[in-house]
Design an enzyme around this catalytic site. Structure first.
Site, PDB file in Angstrom:
ATOM      1  N   ARG A   1      -4.390   3.750   4.780  1.00 26.45           N
ATOM      2  CA  ARG A   1      -3.652   4.318   3.756  1.00 26.45           C
ATOM      3  C   ARG A   1      -4.071   3.747   2.271  1.00 26.45           C
ATOM      4  O   ARG A   1      -4.498   2.803   2.031  1.00 26.45           O
ATOM      5  CB  ARG A   1      -2.116   4.176   3.995  1.00 26.45           C
ATOM      6  CG  ARG A   1      -1.545   2.629   3.664  1.00 26.45           C
ATOM      7  CD  ARG A   1      -0.325   2.474   4.236  1.00 26.45           C
ATOM      8  NE  ARG A   1       0.768   3.369   3.845  1.00 26.45           N
ATOM      9  CZ  ARG A   1       1.062   4.172   4.688  1.00 26.45           C
ATOM     10  NH1 ARG A   1       0.968   4.498   5.884  1.00 26.45           N
ATOM     11  NH2 ARG A   1       2.208   5.095   4.376  1.00 26.45           N
TER      12      ARG A   1
ATOM     13  N   ALA B   1     -11.859   2.423   4.158  1.00 24.94           N
ATOM     14  CA  ALA B   1     -11.048   1.701   3.352  1.00 24.94           C
ATOM     15  C   ALA B   1      -9.998   2.514   2.530  1.00 24.94           C
ATOM     16  O   ALA B   1     -10.326   3.791   2.527  1.00 24.94           O
ATOM     17  CB  ALA B   1     -11.527   0.729   2.603  1.00 24.94           C
ATOM     18  N   HIS B   2      -8.961   1.593   1.677  1.00 20.27           N
ATOM     19  CA  HIS B   2      -7.922   2.577   0.982  1.00 20.27           C
ATOM     20  C   HIS B   2      -8.684   3.460  -0.123  1.00 20.27           C
ATOM     21  O   HIS B   2      -9.535   2.710  -0.836  1.00 20.27           O
ATOM     22  CB  HIS B   2      -6.977   1.650   0.751  1.00 20.27           C
ATOM     23  CG  HIS B   2      -7.364   0.613  -0.017  1.00 20.27           C
ATOM     24  ND1 HIS B   2      -6.377  -0.579  -0.236  1.00 20.27           N
ATOM     25  CD2 HIS B   2      -8.602  -0.067  -0.502  1.00 20.27           C
ATOM     26  CE1 HIS B   2      -6.871  -1.434  -1.047  1.00 20.27           C
ATOM     27  NE2 HIS B   2      -8.129  -1.365  -1.143  1.00 20.27           N
ATOM     28  N   GLY B   3      -8.019   4.337  -0.376  1.00 20.00           N
ATOM     29  CA  GLY B   3      -8.349   5.177  -1.570  1.00 20.00           C
ATOM     30  C   GLY B   3      -9.765   5.896  -1.438  1.00 20.00           C
ATOM     31  O   GLY B   3     -10.114   6.659  -2.472  1.00 20.00           O
TER      32      GLY B   3
ATOM     33  N   GLN C   1       0.861  -1.231   0.080  1.00 21.15           N
ATOM     34  CA  GLN C   1      -0.138   0.150  -0.049  1.00 21.15           C
ATOM     35  C   GLN C   1       0.873   1.328  -0.029  1.00 21.15           C
ATOM     36  O   GLN C   1       1.411   1.564   1.002  1.00 21.15           O
ATOM     37  CB  GLN C   1      -1.178  -0.054   1.289  1.00 21.15           C
ATOM     38  CG  GLN C   1      -1.790  -1.202   1.246  1.00 21.15           C
ATOM     39  CD  GLN C   1      -2.885  -1.330   0.022  1.00 21.15           C
ATOM     40  OE1 GLN C   1      -3.696  -0.615   0.046  1.00 21.15           O
ATOM     41  NE2 GLN C   1      -2.474  -2.561  -0.670  1.00 21.15           N
TER      42      GLN C   1
END
Lengths: 323, 323, 323
Positions: B198, B219-221, B178
């Site tokens: 991240r 969550a990511h993004g 990540q």
């Protein structure tokens, strides 16, 4: 740690069946039991495993006396199991017995006799922890939180964090300082990774004997009645009032500013949106899973239930004309 | 801490009603108020309690001027309450005002002036924390996370942990490193036990003025727009984009890779599976609980909705023939 | 960190397209890519962005060879992306590489070679951590927990906390001491803020290659099969047995004492109330959100589905008489 079956009968006030000198060194499930294990039957589904278990002794209800060779008769085998679990617990409650030097405890916090505090736990100013209570590792107790006697707080839980309170303004949200505290009664168990917020004005209150599983979220100003038990991931929005002797299934939510009376049992994965004033069992949610193809075919109609109902009503109106 | 009612009127820019020399030493709910309390009425449900409260002074809308003896008139009593909560907060934000020596702060992390870090918090390498921000106890800030000005992170939250990214292979899952970070704007409040991952490649972004309750999972993004507020246990799957001024009820989920426009309000315990491009109020889920016997009778038909709809259609086809 | 495109082709065993001497210094999404970025197309939705990206090189399936100027051909671009993510990871896994001095590790705990322990993590007595595993900051590992090789535990997770076990008695709940442990296999990744309880009697078991997202709750006595992946906020009640190669969508729950076979895929926000013995895809819940006015009109009928079905049946009975 070894007991004879006769000793176990005496220690649990149950009736001995079979060889009193049978040596037992562990408590085990029927499936994994060996000759030196004591096990128990607490449900009808366990009856199948009873036929094949290798357990040296088995706790059963008196009606099952002829199903066992060596064992104990108990009106409540599950309760007897709980008592046996203490006798066979060679380690004791994890992290009990000391205030770990890595814990950070404010000078103004008051810890009664026999309190345990796990490694890296944090206890804020003016917090009070009652006799015999155990605060798990990495737990955060915010200032002024009051915890009763014989409580157990699981690892990484947070008690007394700010409630979620904001007033709208033209420029966004204005924080409402959370001036209430958290009051936790005696003999309360809180699981791992739970969060219990302090009150906005009035305290958040968890009464005696409450049991919370992991990841439970209690918002500001809630009150949870005595001996109420909540399974994992239950969430209470602000000012929810739950009565005594209530049980709540996992992942169930409460939308806040409502009250639930004593002796209510609520299933898993439901949403409580209105007060409940009659004891009993309640359920919600859409039910269990199904094959994805079936689910897609059925769930699409949930979005058109009103239209289905109108069509049905129309047919009902037309039929009398015909008949 | 004591104020006269006249002082409070001046400090909150509200209009005084009654005795300006009335001494007030606390802010309280109508129910628990005493003669020395100032309280407030911000909803019609509070009108009942208004009749029986012992509050020494009450904040109300101008229309209610004849319902109170001493108090303050405000166009927005809830906002005035927020302002009063600061005036009567004798302790201040918990764990503010110092970088606790037990916190572990990487040498390459940059903390601006007036940053507070609670006991046993961890701040990773190259993380940046803006002026006036408060990092709660036992919080984990992963490397490179950037946090703006005047933010508040509740106890035991985690910012910048690895997103959930794996590629399938014949031997199981291959971890995707990540490489993105987390960027948090100014004046953001994050509750206790939250986790914000991240980004896989692009940063996860939380814009200015966002407010997250406890146990929220981002969550990511993902990108959460300015001033958006999310209640407890909300979860966003990867790459969800939420607009500005959105509110989300507790326990609601987003399935990821979708976008929600500004000024959308979503109820509790729902699942957002598609993008929303029109502002407004949205709800989902199966609704509230009912008696278990009723629920079982009804929910079983949810599994057969398609069959019910087909039967209805068949009847509709036959009726014209008859009529 | 710089690679030529030819070097990347060799390192990922893919086929070079275009200029092998093209210099690439980062991995980026199509949207944010620059001339010095390598990016990838792993889904049809990315095809639109492919037209406008500035990426210097792009990983695509062989069929798309004519859509790119410089890039790599891969049968599985997402897997190639995973491999590239390691090559371009200049920092490495956060908090890897040391046992931080602030971590509290019991003297009887056994840490294999090359284990990393983050700041303020706690590892209890007789716990075992296998070679190469990384324990995140503020993580709590309870006594006797056994963790395999090459595992990664995210920040503030708790492994081995007491299961939620109580027997009813006239005076309230009697705690059942949790005598089992937790056994975690090799190559397991657990996200941030997860909680995995120790078994009541038998161990809770997480098999090799399992991947858990954030905020996942695994109750006592569960078993999660090899390579199974669970998204955020999934919760398993006690004694749930999940097979191998299962995937579970976010926020889905399991009511306990049930088993799910291998190769089952379950959607988000569902409740699994019965065992699943046939591989395939399963879904549950009431589906996505809708406009609040529509939802209220539809959801009210969910409470009367049984009545609707009865009315429909009545019409069906009457129609034959007419016809």
């Amino acid at each position: 740690m070894h007991y004879t079956l006769a000793e176990l009968a005496q220690l649990t006030a149950t009736q001995l069946v079979g060889a009193g000198d049978c040596q037992l060194s562990e408590l085990a499930s029927l499936r994994n039991a060996t000759k030196s294990s004591v096990s128990f039957v607490s449900s009808t589904t366990a009856l199948v495993e009873l036929q094949t278990t290798s357990a040296g002794a088995i706790v059963v209800v008196p009606e099952l006396i002829y199903e066992i060779k060596n064992g104990l008769l108990s009106e409540d085998p599950y309760k007897t199991y709980a008592e046996l679990s203490v006798l066979f617990d060679i380690r004791g409650i994890p992290f009990a017995g000391e205030i770990h030097p890595s814990a950070v405890i404010a000078k103004t916090a008051i810890l009664a006799a026999n309190v345990s505090v796990g490694p890296n736990a944090v206890i804020g100013e003016d917090a009070i922890v009652g006799m015999g209570s155990i605060i798990g590792p990495n737990v955060t107790i915010y200032p002024e939180t009051r915890i009763g006697v014989d409580c157990l707080i699981g690892g990484n839980s947070v008690i007394g964090s700010d409630g979620f309170g904001f007033a709208k303004s033209a420029d966004g949200w204005i924080k409402i300082r959370q001036l209430g505290g958290v009051l936790i009664g005696n003999n309360v168990e809180i699981g791992a990774c739970c969060s219990i917020d302090r009150g906005a004005l009035d305290d958040t209150i968890i009464e005696d004997g409450v049991k919370l599983d992991n990841q439970v979220h209690i918002a500001h100003g809630c009150r949870v009645g005595a001996r109420t038990a909540m399974a994992g991931c239950v969430a209470l929005a602000g000012s929810t009032v739950i009565g005594a002797d209530v049980t709540v299934g996992g992942m169930t939510g409460f939308t806040g500013h409502l009250s639930v009376c004593d002796k209510v049992h609520i299933g898993a994965n439901a949403l409580v949106t209105q007060s409940i004033s009659v004891p009993g069992t309640y359920m919600g949610g859409a039910g269990g899973v199904m094959k994805a193809t079936d689910w897609r075919r059925n769930a699409v109609w949930f979005r058109q239930l009103d239209s289905l109902a109108r069509r049905l009503k129309l047919l009902e109106k037309r039929l009398p004309e015909i008949g």
